[in-house]
Design a protein around this motif. Structure first.
Motif, PDB file in Angstrom:
ATOM      1  N   LEU A   1       0.829  -1.191   0.000  1.00  0.00           N
ATOM      2  CA  LEU A   1       0.000   0.000   0.000  1.00  0.00           C
ATOM      3  C   LEU A   1       0.875   1.257   0.000  1.00  0.00           C
ATOM      4  O   LEU A   1       1.872   1.336   0.719  1.00  0.00           O
TER       5      LEU A   1
ATOM      6  N   TYR B   1      -0.138  -0.618  -8.672  1.00  0.00           N
ATOM      7  CA  TYR B   1       0.302  -1.625  -7.709  1.00  0.00           C
ATOM      8  C   TYR B   1       0.682  -2.946  -8.375  1.00  0.00           C
ATOM      9  O   TYR B   1       0.798  -3.959  -7.710  1.00  0.00           O
TER      10      TYR B   1
ATOM     11  N   THR C   1      -1.969   3.852   6.481  1.00  0.00           N
ATOM     12  CA  THR C   1      -2.771   4.435   5.403  1.00  0.00           C
ATOM     13  C   THR C   1      -2.557   5.939   5.225  1.00  0.00           C
ATOM     14  O   THR C   1      -3.234   6.564   4.413  1.00  0.00           O
TER      15      THR C   1
ATOM     16  N   LYS D   1      -6.057   0.204  -1.821  1.00  0.00           N
ATOM     17  CA  LYS D   1      -5.198   0.332  -2.990  1.00  0.00           C
ATOM     18  C   LYS D   1      -5.931   0.942  -4.182  1.00  0.00           C
ATOM     19  O   LYS D   1      -5.296   1.479  -5.085  1.00  0.00           O
TER      20      LYS D   1
ATOM     21  N   SER E   1      -6.965   6.914  -3.430  1.00  0.00           N
ATOM     22  CA  SER E   1      -6.164   7.738  -2.529  1.00  0.00           C
ATOM     23  C   SER E   1      -6.641   9.178  -2.632  1.00  0.00           C
ATOM     24  O   SER E   1      -7.173   9.606  -3.660  1.00  0.00           O
TER      25      SER E   1
END
Length: 307
Positions: A43, A68, A241, A274, A277
């Motif tokens: 992450l 990712y 996070t 993931k 954001s």
């Protein structure tokens, strides 16, 4: 049992010996399966989308490849970013794809607007195509080495002209003194992640002639040569996070009407998953034009979604 000259035991041993060879031959001749998004990286290691569309921080690219996807996969995202100062706003929309944790492709459109009279009708758009290639190192897995991840990139930028100032006879950045309405930024970035201390540091060296990222064209009456400009970033993972950090980006000064100054920001990036954001920052973009000598400061908000 040995009627044909080979015992059952010998036959079984031969089959056991040939079976792996058969699997290898079949695998070697099987068609390659297409890469599938696996989201296998940690992450936040895809970074966020910067104002020019590349993966990294808000105002500077990092050596990390966006998304990712691991080396056997790919990842991608779409983003919307707004920077709002006292007198201007900048919106960026774009998409980016990372392939095999090696290559990144991005496309973005910037939309710059004036908010106050007499520039309240001002609008300048710019399209940006980006390419980034990881050359060496791995910022995550090389924890026992000092070697950072190193990537090289390029951004092709095309300014689409000036709207809203036709009454003043201004429709092109060339009329402001810029030498060209298109150009290419080249850069090298080095990123190091120290998992033990939850710390990321990045340094970028950019070769550019862009005025205000290209929004005011490329080159000018004060200079028309490529200049090397440093950019630095640092981020601390305060929580799994949440990343908190700061960035600095030095800018060239090519236009007499644009006393261009360095950019810097402080930011917080939240990674609830993931797939998404959110980045919030306070940004200082310096002075944009001699016709408005105020230092432009304001907020930065960016939403990224992908796989």
């Amino acid at each position: 049992m040995a009627r044909h000259g080979v015992s059952t035991e010998t036959s079984n041993r031969l089959i056991a010996r040939l079976a792996p060879m058969h699997r290898d031959i079949v695998t070697a001749h099987a068609p390659l399966a297409p890469l599938q998004p696996d989201m296998g990286r940690f992450l936040a290691t895809g970074g966020v989308s910067m104002v020019e569309g590349a993966g990294g921080g808000g105002i500077s690219p990092w050596a990390l490849i966006t998304g990712y996807g691991t080396r056997d996969s790919w990842g991608g995202n779409a983003h919307f970013t707004r920077v709002q100062t006292q007198d201007y706003s900048l919106d960026t929309r774009g998409v980016a794809v990372g392939i095999a944790d090696r290559v990144e492709l991005s496309v973005a459109r910037q939309d710059f607007k004036g908010d106050l009279a007499p520039l309240n009708l001002l609008r300048i758009q710019q399209d940006i195509l980006g390419l980034k290639v990881r050359l060496a190192g791995n910022a995550v897995y090389d924890q026992d080495r000092a070697m950072p991840q190193v990537s090289m990139g390029a951004m092709y930028k095309k300014n689409k002209g000036i709207n809203g100032l036709r009454a003043l006879g201004v429709t092109s950045v060339r009329q402001l003194g810029a030498k060209d309405d298109r150009g290419v930024d080249y850069y090298v970035s080095a990123t190091k992640i120290c998992l033990e201390h939850s710390l990321l540091v990045n340094g970028t060296l950019r070769a550019t002639k862009a005025n205000q990222m290209g929004i005011l064209g490329f080159g000018g009456d004060q200079g028309d040569t490529v200049k090397l400009q440093p950019e630095v970033s640092a981020a601390w993972l305060a929580h799994r996070t949440l990343a908190i950090g700061a960035e600095y980006r030095r800018k060239p000064h090519n236009l007499g009407v644009d006393p261009e100054k360095s950019y810097y920001d402080v930011f917080a990036a939240w990674f609830p998953a993931k797939q998404v954001s959110l980045t919030v920052a306070y940004a200082n973009l310096g002075t944009i034009t001699v016709f408005n000598p105020k230092t432009q400061k304001g907020w930065y908000l960016s939403l990224q979604a992908g796989l």
